[in-house]
Design an enzyme around this catalytic site. Structure first.
Site, PDB file in Angstrom:
ATOM      1  N   GLY A  42       0.768  -1.244   0.000  1.00  0.00           N
ATOM      2  CA  GLY A  42       0.000   0.000   0.000  1.00  0.00           C
ATOM      3  C   GLY A  42       0.798   1.292   0.000  1.00  0.00           C
ATOM      4  O   GLY A  42       0.368   2.286  -0.562  1.00  0.00           O
ATOM      5  N   ASP A 102       0.736   3.451   4.419  1.00  0.00           N
ATOM      6  CA  ASP A 102      -0.380   4.150   3.785  1.00  0.00           C
ATOM      7  C   ASP A 102      -1.432   4.567   4.796  1.00  0.00           C
ATOM      8  O   ASP A 102      -1.898   5.687   4.794  1.00  0.00           O
ATOM      9  CB  ASP A 102      -0.984   3.287   2.655  1.00  0.00           C
ATOM     10  CG  ASP A 102      -1.344   1.860   3.094  1.00  0.00           C
ATOM     11  OD1 ASP A 102      -1.094   1.496   4.268  1.00  0.00           O
ATOM     12  OD2 ASP A 102      -1.870   1.114   2.263  1.00  0.00           O
ATOM     13  N   ASP A 105      -4.815   1.684  10.845  1.00  0.00           N
ATOM     14  CA  ASP A 105      -6.181   1.234  11.077  1.00  0.00           C
ATOM     15  C   ASP A 105      -6.242   0.670  12.488  1.00  0.00           C
ATOM     16  O   ASP A 105      -6.316   1.418  13.453  1.00  0.00           O
ATOM     17  CB  ASP A 105      -6.501   0.219   9.972  1.00  0.00           C
ATOM     18  CG  ASP A 105      -7.948  -0.192   9.908  1.00  0.00           C
ATOM     19  OD1 ASP A 105      -8.812   0.671  10.110  1.00  0.00           O
ATOM     20  OD2 ASP A 105      -8.225  -1.371   9.643  1.00  0.00           O
ATOM     21  N   ARG A 167      -5.261   0.837  -6.782  1.00  0.00           N
ATOM     22  CA  ARG A 167      -4.018   1.405  -6.234  1.00  0.00           C
ATOM     23  C   ARG A 167      -3.510   2.608  -7.034  1.00  0.00           C
ATOM     24  O   ARG A 167      -2.830   3.474  -6.505  1.00  0.00           O
ATOM     25  CB  ARG A 167      -2.909   0.344  -6.194  1.00  0.00           C
ATOM     26  CG  ARG A 167      -3.142  -0.761  -5.183  1.00  0.00           C
ATOM     27  CD  ARG A 167      -1.844  -1.534  -4.937  1.00  0.00           C
ATOM     28  NE  ARG A 167      -2.074  -2.828  -4.319  1.00  0.00           N
ATOM     29  CZ  ARG A 167      -2.205  -3.026  -2.997  1.00  0.00           C
ATOM     30  NH1 ARG A 167      -2.143  -2.008  -2.170  1.00  0.00           N
ATOM     31  NH2 ARG A 167      -2.405  -4.227  -2.518  1.00  0.00           N
TER      32      ARG A 167
HETATM   33  P1  IMP Z   1      -3.735  -2.268  10.621  1.00  0.00           P
HETATM   34  O1  IMP Z   1      -2.702  -3.321  10.882  1.00  0.00           O
HETATM   35  O2  IMP Z   1      -5.109  -2.735  11.022  1.00  0.00           O
HETATM   36  O3  IMP Z   1      -3.410  -0.913  11.173  1.00  0.00           O
HETATM   37  O4  IMP Z   1      -3.859  -2.165   9.067  1.00  0.00           O
HETATM   38  C1  IMP Z   1      -2.943  -1.506   8.346  1.00  0.00           C
HETATM   39  C2  IMP Z   1      -2.912  -2.080   6.957  1.00  0.00           C
HETATM   40  O5  IMP Z   1      -4.195  -2.507   6.522  1.00  0.00           O
HETATM   41  C3  IMP Z   1      -2.475  -0.967   6.029  1.00  0.00           C
HETATM   42  O6  IMP Z   1      -1.115  -1.128   5.743  1.00  0.00           O
HETATM   43  C4  IMP Z   1      -3.358  -1.156   4.827  1.00  0.00           C
HETATM   44  O7  IMP Z   1      -2.654  -1.853   3.833  1.00  0.00           O
HETATM   45  C5  IMP Z   1      -4.544  -1.974   5.268  1.00  0.00           C
HETATM   46  N1  IMP Z   1      -5.746  -1.128   5.430  1.00  0.00           N
HETATM   47  C6  IMP Z   1      -6.315  -0.707   6.564  1.00  0.00           C
HETATM   48  N2  IMP Z   1      -7.374   0.081   6.338  1.00  0.00           N
HETATM   49  C7  IMP Z   1      -7.459   0.172   4.992  1.00  0.00           C
HETATM   50  C8  IMP Z   1      -8.343   0.898   4.115  1.00  0.00           C
HETATM   51  O8  IMP Z   1      -9.265   1.630   4.513  1.00  0.00           O
HETATM   52  N3  IMP Z   1      -8.102   0.754   2.795  1.00  0.00           N
HETATM   53  C9  IMP Z   1      -7.100  -0.030   2.300  1.00  0.00           C
HETATM   54  N4  IMP Z   1      -6.251  -0.705   3.072  1.00  0.00           N
HETATM   55  C10 IMP Z   1      -6.426  -0.600   4.410  1.00  0.00           C
HETATM   56 MG    MG Z   2      -0.800  -2.169   3.571  1.00  0.00          MG
END
Ligand code: IMP
Ligand code: MG
Length: 180
Positions: A42, A102, A105, A167
């Site tokens: 991402g 990117d 979350d 993307r």
């Molecule tokens: P986390 O580990 O839950 O913080 O997720 C982070 C990863 O999930 C990021 O590197 C993104 O690739 C993917 N991700 C989280 N939310 C989104 C979104 O809204 N759109 C696309 N990818 C997301």
């Molecule tokens: Mg990612």
């Protein structure tokens, strides 16, 4: 499948913000050339724009990538992080690392990458994310630099995908609510 996308962050707003982030980072780095570690897939677009804005401000950087997985095809995190492609511990040791993603979350991915870089012997890890969805945080992790704080919607474009699509969009858009 194509979706009815809504623009959330337009192209010019991204450009302006990335330049401002690079200016702030140049100040914080204070003459130190960082090792930039972008998280694939991402962050490839954000990383590419950020390192060029840094270079414009006389901040040369080495660039490498790590690929971590926490998502399948759905829009919800599985919560476990696995390493698909690692970065070289030798490159990281004693360096000031700028960790770029990117979107933040749940926080699991960035927390995992941060801990890994520290374990590899990084002297300092500065974290920078383009987008932050604080409402979805499950681990307490606060990035040093944030491009935009956004509401809880699934974002695509500017490197972010949904099931591998979108993307290449030059802006950030959101999928309609209820997309699986
Ligand atoms: P986390 O580990 O839950 O913080 O997720 C982070 C990863 O999930 C990021 O590197 C993104 O690739 C993917 N991700 C989280 N939310 C989104 C979104 O809204 N759109 C696309 N990818 C997301
Ligand atoms: Mg990612």
């Amino acid at each position: 499948m194509t979706h009815d996308l809504r623009i959330l962050v337009p192209e010019d707003a991204i450009r302006t913000r990335v330049a401002a982030l690079a200016a702030e980072l140049a100040t914080v780095l204070n003459g130190v050339s960082p090792l930039v570690v972008g998280l694939l897939d991402g962050a490839f677009v954000f990383t590419a724009d950020l390192v060029r804005e840094l270079a414009r401000r006389q901040v040369p950087a080495r660039v490498t990538f790590m690929s971590l997985a926490s998502y399948g095809r759905s829009t919800r995190s599985r919560g476990t992080v696995t390493v698909i492609r690692d970065c070289a511990p030798d490159e990281v040791r004693q360096r000031t690392v700028l960790l770029v993603d990117d979107i933040l979350d749940s926080g699991a991915t960035l927390q995992f990458a941060h801990a890994r870089l520290i374990a590899f012997g990084a002297a300092r890890v500065i974290t920078c994310v383009l987008l932050d969805k604080p409402s979805r945080r499950r681990v307490s992790f606060t990035p040093d630099f944030i491009g935009f704080t956004i509401p809880d919607a699934f974002a695509v474009g500017y490197g972010l995908d949904h099931a591998g699509e979108y993307r290449g969009l030059p802006w950030v858009a959101t999928l309609p609510e209820g997309t699986p």
